[in-house]
Design an enzyme around this catalytic site. Structure first.
Site, mmCIF file in Angstrom:
data_model
loop_
_atom_site.group_PDB
_atom_site.id
_atom_site.type_symbol
_atom_site.label_atom_id
_atom_site.label_comp_id
_atom_site.label_asym_id
_atom_site.label_seq_id
_atom_site.Cartn_x
_atom_site.Cartn_y
_atom_site.Cartn_z
ATOM 1 N N HIS A 74 -1.190 0.938 -10.275
ATOM 2 C CA HIS A 74 -1.890 -0.018 -9.406
ATOM 3 C C HIS A 74 -2.528 -1.148 -10.227
ATOM 4 O O HIS A 74 -3.745 -1.371 -10.168
ATOM 5 C CB HIS A 74 -2.960 0.698 -8.549
ATOM 6 N N ARG A 80 0.859 -1.183 0.000
ATOM 7 C CA ARG A 80 0.000 0.000 0.000
ATOM 8 C C ARG A 80 0.896 1.232 0.000
ATOM 9 O O ARG A 80 1.973 1.226 0.612
ATOM 10 C CB ARG A 80 -0.895 0.015 1.243
#
Lengths: 310, 310
Positions: free
Chosen positions: B273, B225
């Site tokens: 991502h 993350r």
């Protein structure tokens, strides 16, 4: 004991002198141009020596390539017929080659060139996720190196096939064999991986006609030999949009001339013939074993049939 | 037929609407907040919905997670007890993540950034051949995804270790555990691969102090993350020459703002991502089958025992 002669334009002699001398005490190792009496030389360890060089050694028992390929030896029209022709089958080289092909396959599969272009434009955009099991990778050439690379790509879940002169039985890899099955192999290949030996049959094999038989959007990777791929045809197929990208480690002229259009083509990645560099530490066991066998009159390992030339 | 409700803060509803509608003609698919009459909803396809959300649907027969984990569902203190709790068992996601890490590790290992820079300069130069067995790859995080990625990197012959909260026993992977073993893990890591869950302990974990404990010339890869990595510290460590390169798939702010210096840093590769996108195409067969079963009153697949919660 006869002497071993070393000559290569690429490889330095000292690592080989050291690695072989550790394995064969008292070895008479001579690095060209310090040849001494040509009649002393019984074993030549070479890469791309000039034509007519090898015929000057009357007592030569074996000529060993410093790489997997032996085309540079057979290219000599005056190659003496007596000596064994040997190749280096180096497990390190197989791993290095497989790594390099994995890198190219994964980069194309995971849309690396598209994301690199987006980064240059500072563009954040998720492209449709690629599906591994339906991505068809095809190896032109399933020799020792091709089989290892194909096996490692297949282990990741890709749909892998290979094309070779004779049919192969390799787990997880669909085998296509001979000229009559080449078109079917090409029609099912999204990422073409070239790893063929250079022979008269494979020279210029990757040309406009072959590229046209690949599906639109296919990628081409080559680490076989530069003379197998017609570079102007590749550029035309990329420019027309039929091919989506290429990654090349071998070229018709090496080093690649600085004005060659391959350097700057946005869909081409150029590697300076480094997919599997020869490594003295990992190759010396095998070369030392062959020196011992040849000087003892035994049958060497990894010898090449001069009629098939690979 | 009852309706299917979709709600996720991460996943877009349209690919699911399309994939499920192809499999169930006439499906009444509603994407939150367009719920309509709550009494219509018979099946909820969700990821991290707020507490007390699911109790509002009186005729709910099943709640299906959009991922492998169902902890986000059981975290709801007012979770209704009647509906089946279902998980998405998607082997695709682990494979996609492992592929992405393999690509990053191989690119850094095989000097990809150096050869890309040489190509821009039209420079043909062979760099020293890298040795796989002594290249130390380290995974921060050895959960299901980290263990699969680490295992596939280890299978190629790299020297692989992992760091996690508790000690792991994984073949071919050295396990470091807990805060007291983090420094030793970092000191032996040439390519750091971040794949940690986001917790208070992992927030800002990858900062200047952590980077300083990596060997000079190390590479950093992150797909955990964004909040785990201090981006200004990363840029400083790259600019000082301590770190040699980075490849990032997650960022503190997503989408990455167009004026962010990460976009243009020559040692950084930016991915939007996409290391392991949730994939409607690969998950839809399973979800469609469960919608059919639940609405027909049959036993669904991949259901979770609410008392064991897995």
């Amino acid at each position: 004991m006869p002497a071993v002669l070393f000559r290569s334009p690429n490889d330095s002699s000292e690592p080989w002198r050291q690695a072989l001398s550790e394995r064969i005490p008292g070895l008479d190792f001579r690095a060209w141009p310090n040849v001494g009496d040509p009649a002393d030389i019984g074993f030549a360890l070479v890469w791309k020596v000039p034509p007519s060089f090898l015929k000057e050694f009357p007592n030569l028992k074996a000529i060993c390539s410093l790489g997997q390929g032996v085309d540079h030896i057979f290219a000599d029209p005056e190659l003496p017929r007596g000596p064994h022709i040997l190749r280096l089958v180096d497990p390190w080289m197989g791993r290095a080659m497989a790594e390099w092909f994995l890198l190219q396959v994964l980069r194309f599969h995971r849309q690396g060139p598209d994301y690199e272009a987006q980064q240059r434009r500072r563009e954040w955009k998720q492209l449709p996720a690629p599906e591994t099991s339906t991505r068809r990778v095809g190896f032109l050439g399933l020799g020792a190196l091709g089989a290892e690379a194909a096996g490692k790509v297949a282990a990741l879940g890709f749909d892998v096939a290979g094309w070779s002169r004779t049919r192969k039985s390799l787990p997880g890899i669909t085998s296509y064999a001979g000229p009559e099955e080449l078109d079917a192999f090409l029609a099912r290949t999204d990422i073409l991986c070239g790893l063929l030996p250079l022979t008269p049959e494979t020279t210029d094999l990757m040309d406009a006609s072959l590229f046209a038989k690949l599906p639109k959007g296919a990628f081409v990777v080559n680490a076989g030999r530069g003379a197998q791929l017609v570079e102007t045809d590749l550029l035309a197929a990329l420019d027309s949009g039929h091919l989506a990208g290429a990654s090349l480690d071998v070229f018709r002229t090496e080093p690649l001339p600085s004005d060659d259009p391959l350097w700057t083509h946005p869909k081409v990645q150029v590697w300076p013939h480094v997919s599997a560099l020869t490594n003295a530490d990992s190759g010396a066991d095998q070369v030392a074993e062959n020196i011992r066998r040849v000087f003892a009159g035994e049958t060497p390992i990894n010898s090449v049939d001069p009629d098939r030339q690979y």
